[in-house]
Scaffold this motif. Structure first.
Motif, PDB file in Angstrom:
ATOM      1  N   GLU A 107       6.503   7.792   8.740  1.00 35.59           N
ATOM      2  CA  GLU A 107       6.795   6.613   7.912  1.00 35.59           C
ATOM      3  C   GLU A 107       5.945   5.411   8.310  1.00 35.59           C
ATOM      4  OE1 GLU A 107       8.425   6.565   5.072  1.00 35.59           O
ATOM      5  OE2 GLU A 107       8.643   8.714   5.436  1.00 35.59           O
ATOM      6  N   VAL A 108       5.756   5.225   9.613  1.00 38.29           N
ATOM      7  CA  VAL A 108       4.922   4.109  10.082  1.00 38.29           C
ATOM      8  C   VAL A 108       3.469   4.327   9.667  1.00 38.29           C
ATOM      9  CG1 VAL A 108       3.993   2.981  12.151  1.00 38.29           C
ATOM     10  CG2 VAL A 108       6.452   3.423  11.962  1.00 38.29           C
ATOM     11  N   LEU A 109       2.976   5.536   9.820  1.00 39.15           N
ATOM     12  CA  LEU A 109       1.607   5.833   9.391  1.00 39.15           C
ATOM     13  C   LEU A 109       1.438   5.516   7.905  1.00 39.15           C
ATOM     14  CD1 LEU A 109       0.982   9.283  11.144  1.00 39.15           C
ATOM     15  CD2 LEU A 109       0.030   7.070  11.827  1.00 39.15           C
ATOM     16  N   TRP A 110       2.382   5.978   7.102  1.00 35.56           N
ATOM     17  CA  TRP A 110       2.299   5.767   5.660  1.00 35.56           C
ATOM     18  C   TRP A 110       2.340   4.277   5.314  1.00 35.56           C
ATOM     19  CZ3 TRP A 110       0.347   7.166   1.507  1.00 35.56           C
ATOM     20  CH2 TRP A 110       0.840   6.796   0.265  1.00 35.56           C
ATOM     21  N   GLN A 111       3.217   3.542   5.954  1.00 35.63           N
ATOM     22  CA  GLN A 111       3.323   2.103   5.686  1.00 35.63           C
ATOM     23  C   GLN A 111       2.030   1.377   6.059  1.00 35.63           C
ATOM     24  OE1 GLN A 111       6.025   0.579   4.164  1.00 35.63           O
ATOM     25  NE2 GLN A 111       4.566  -1.104   4.000  1.00 35.63           N
ATOM     26  N   ARG A 112       1.482   1.699   7.213  1.00 36.28           N
ATOM     27  CA  ARG A 112       0.243   1.045   7.651  1.00 36.28           C
ATOM     28  C   ARG A 112      -0.925   1.362   6.721  1.00 36.28           C
ATOM     29  NH1 ARG A 112       0.469   2.376  14.134  1.00 36.28           N
ATOM     30  NH2 ARG A 112       2.060   0.849  14.696  1.00 36.28           N
ATOM     31  N   VAL A 113      -1.041   2.616   6.314  1.00 36.85           N
ATOM     32  CA  VAL A 113      -2.122   3.007   5.401  1.00 36.85           C
ATOM     33  C   VAL A 113      -1.985   2.264   4.081  1.00 36.85           C
ATOM     34  CG1 VAL A 113      -2.969   4.944   3.999  1.00 36.85           C
ATOM     35  CG2 VAL A 113      -2.594   5.259   6.454  1.00 36.85           C
ATOM     36  N   ARG A 114      -0.778   2.183   3.569  1.00 37.74           N
ATOM     37  CA  ARG A 114      -0.550   1.457   2.302  1.00 37.74           C
ATOM     38  C   ARG A 114      -0.839  -0.025   2.450  1.00 37.74           C
ATOM     39  NH1 ARG A 114       5.208   2.832   0.796  1.00 37.74           N
ATOM     40  NH2 ARG A 114       5.048   0.686   0.184  1.00 37.74           N
ATOM     41  N   ASP A 115      -0.398  -0.616   3.565  1.00 34.44           N
ATOM     42  CA  ASP A 115      -0.570  -2.059   3.774  1.00 34.44           C
ATOM     43  C   ASP A 115      -2.038  -2.450   3.923  1.00 34.44           C
ATOM     44  OD1 ASP A 115       2.149  -2.404   3.641  1.00 34.44           O
ATOM     45  OD2 ASP A 115       2.430  -2.697   5.801  1.00 34.44           O
ATOM     46  N   ARG A 116      -2.829  -1.623   4.586  1.00 34.83           N
ATOM     47  CA  ARG A 116      -4.218  -2.003   4.824  1.00 34.83           C
ATOM     48  C   ARG A 116      -5.075  -1.859   3.577  1.00 34.83           C
ATOM     49  NH1 ARG A 116      -6.227   2.933   8.767  1.00 34.83           N
ATOM     50  NH2 ARG A 116      -6.572   4.444   7.100  1.00 34.83           N
ATOM     51  N   GLY A 117      -4.790  -0.882   2.740  1.00 35.78           N
ATOM     52  CA  GLY A 117      -5.483  -0.721   1.476  1.00 35.78           C
ATOM     53  C   GLY A 117      -6.994  -0.629   1.587  1.00 35.78           C
ATOM     54  N   LEU A 118      -7.507   0.051   2.607  1.00 31.19           N
ATOM     55  CA  LEU A 118      -8.955   0.124   2.826  1.00 31.19           C
ATOM     56  C   LEU A 118      -9.648   1.177   1.976  1.00 31.19           C
ATOM     57  CD1 LEU A 118      -9.160  -0.129   6.719  1.00 31.19           C
ATOM     58  CD2 LEU A 118      -9.658  -1.911   5.047  1.00 31.19           C
ATOM     59  N   GLU A 119      -8.976   2.264   1.729  1.00 30.08           N
ATOM     60  CA  GLU A 119      -9.615   3.403   1.081  1.00 30.08           C
ATOM     61  C   GLU A 119      -9.600   3.253  -0.447  1.00 30.08           C
ATOM     62  OE1 GLU A 119      -8.200   4.387   5.067  1.00 30.08           O
ATOM     63  OE2 GLU A 119      -7.093   3.664   3.350  1.00 30.08           O
ATOM     64  N   ASN A 120     -10.691   3.731  -1.047  1.00 31.91           N
ATOM     65  CA  ASN A 120     -10.777   3.721  -2.497  1.00 31.91           C
ATOM     66  C   ASN A 120     -11.386   5.040  -2.948  1.00 31.91           C
ATOM     67  OD1 ASN A 120     -10.765   2.993  -5.149  1.00 31.91           O
ATOM     68  ND2 ASN A 120     -12.567   1.687  -5.011  1.00 31.91           N
ATOM     69  N   PRO A 121     -10.641   5.934  -3.534  1.00 29.27           N
ATOM     70  CA  PRO A 121      -9.265   5.759  -3.955  1.00 29.27           C
ATOM     71  C   PRO A 121      -8.319   5.753  -2.756  1.00 29.27           C
ATOM     72  CG  PRO A 121      -9.962   8.007  -4.394  1.00 29.27           C
ATOM     73  CD  PRO A 121     -11.164   7.264  -3.885  1.00 29.27           C
ATOM     74  N   PRO A 122      -7.129   5.171  -2.949  1.00 29.70           N
ATOM     75  CA  PRO A 122      -6.175   5.075  -1.840  1.00 29.70           C
ATOM     76  C   PRO A 122      -5.734   6.449  -1.337  1.00 29.70           C
ATOM     77  CG  PRO A 122      -5.491   3.736  -3.712  1.00 29.70           C
ATOM     78  CD  PRO A 122      -6.638   4.571  -4.172  1.00 29.70           C
ATOM     79  N   ILE A 123      -5.402   6.507  -0.062  1.00 32.86           N
ATOM     80  CA  ILE A 123      -4.810   7.716   0.510  1.00 32.86           C
ATOM     81  C   ILE A 123      -3.461   7.939  -0.168  1.00 32.86           C
ATOM     82  CG2 ILE A 123      -3.796   8.709   2.616  1.00 32.86           C
ATOM     83  CD1 ILE A 123      -5.939   7.194   4.210  1.00 32.86           C
ATOM     84  N   GLN A 124      -3.213   9.163  -0.556  1.00 35.54           N
ATOM     85  CA  GLN A 124      -1.936   9.539  -1.166  1.00 35.54           C
ATOM     86  C   GLN A 124      -0.999  10.087  -0.088  1.00 35.54           C
ATOM     87  OE1 GLN A 124      -1.320   8.989  -4.560  1.00 35.54           O
ATOM     88  NE2 GLN A 124      -3.259   7.887  -4.257  1.00 35.54           N
ATOM     89  N   ARG A 125       0.284   9.975  -0.331  1.00 38.43           N
ATOM     90  CA  ARG A 125       1.279  10.464   0.621  1.00 38.43           C
ATOM     91  C   ARG A 125       1.084  11.952   0.906  1.00 38.43           C
ATOM     92  NH1 ARG A 125       6.145   8.555   3.109  1.00 38.43           N
ATOM     93  NH2 ARG A 125       6.667  10.243   4.493  1.00 38.43           N
ATOM     94  N   CYS A 126       0.765  12.730  -0.129  1.00 42.24           N
ATOM     95  CA  CYS A 126       0.561  14.171   0.061  1.00 42.24           C
ATOM     96  C   CYS A 126      -0.644  14.444   0.965  1.00 42.24           C
ATOM     97  CB  CYS A 126       0.442  14.888  -1.271  1.00 42.24           C
ATOM     98  SG  CYS A 126      -0.942  14.363  -2.289  1.00 42.24           S
ATOM     99  N   ASP A 127      -1.681  13.575   0.894  1.00 41.45           N
ATOM    100  CA  ASP A 127      -2.841  13.720   1.783  1.00 41.45           C
ATOM    101  C   ASP A 127      -2.417  13.496   3.229  1.00 41.45           C
ATOM    102  OD1 ASP A 127      -4.651  14.114  -0.357  1.00 41.45           O
ATOM    103  OD2 ASP A 127      -4.861  11.939  -0.607  1.00 41.45           O
ATOM    104  N   LEU A 128      -1.685  12.411   3.458  1.00 37.58           N
ATOM    105  CA  LEU A 128      -1.231  12.104   4.812  1.00 37.58           C
ATOM    106  C   LEU A 128      -0.350  13.229   5.346  1.00 37.58           C
ATOM    107  CD1 LEU A 128      -1.197  10.110   7.162  1.00 37.58           C
ATOM    108  CD2 LEU A 128       0.791   9.021   6.089  1.00 37.58           C
TER     109      LEU A 128
END
Length: 152
Positions: A107-128
């Motif tokens: 959950e922390v990994l997912w929240q941090r990835v979403r908050d930083r928004g660096l990747e385009n296209p964004p990382i999807q939950r299924c990828d993580l």
């Protein structure tokens, strides 16, 4: 004597934050493929380009270790084999080798990835989720193969 610091962890685990701090603490050279790819306008998901950049960074890093510099590898190093290659290669050059393993809950990994928004296209939950399953966390036995950090 040179020093190699290998940063190990999944996206959102804090690798870049730690690597930047250690870069200052050790007066080190930090190798981050994401930053090189962004600077060259290469798709972060282009695995072939990433592999070429990491190979180039490792070649440069080995030269710097020979000159007794400190090098930080910020690749994530998801597999034991990759960490072994770096450790043994640096040891062959007479370098000290640290492994910094960073972890966080799903959950922390997912929240941090979403908050930083660096990747385009964004990382999807299924990828993580898929990456978490494929990640080979260092065992206690493997961690003992590395030298103790100077700075915590």
């Amino acid at each position: 004597m040179g020093r190699l610091i290998v940063i190990c962890g999944l996206p959102g685990s804090g690798k870049t934050t730690l690597a930047r701090r250690l870069e200052t603490d050790y007066r080190a050279i930090r190798m981050c493929p994401d930053e090189w790819m962004a600077a060259l306008q290469i798709d972060l998901y282009d695995e072939a380009a990433r592999a070429r950049i990491e190979a180039l960074q490792w070649k440069l890093g080995q030269g710097l270790l020979r000159l007794e510099h400190t090098v930080i590898i910020e690749w994530g190093t998801w597999g034991r084999n990759e960490r072994d290659v770096l450790r043994l290669g640096a040891r062959d050059l007479g370098a000290v080798v640290e492994l910094r393993y960073l972890t966080a809950s799903r959950e922390v990994l997912w929240q941090r990835v979403r908050d930083r928004g660096l990747e385009n296209p964004p990382i999807q939950r299924c990828d993580l989720d898929r990456w978490i399953e494929s990640f080979q966390a260092p065992t206690d036995e493997e961690l003992r193969l590395f030298d103790a950090p100077v700075f915590e």
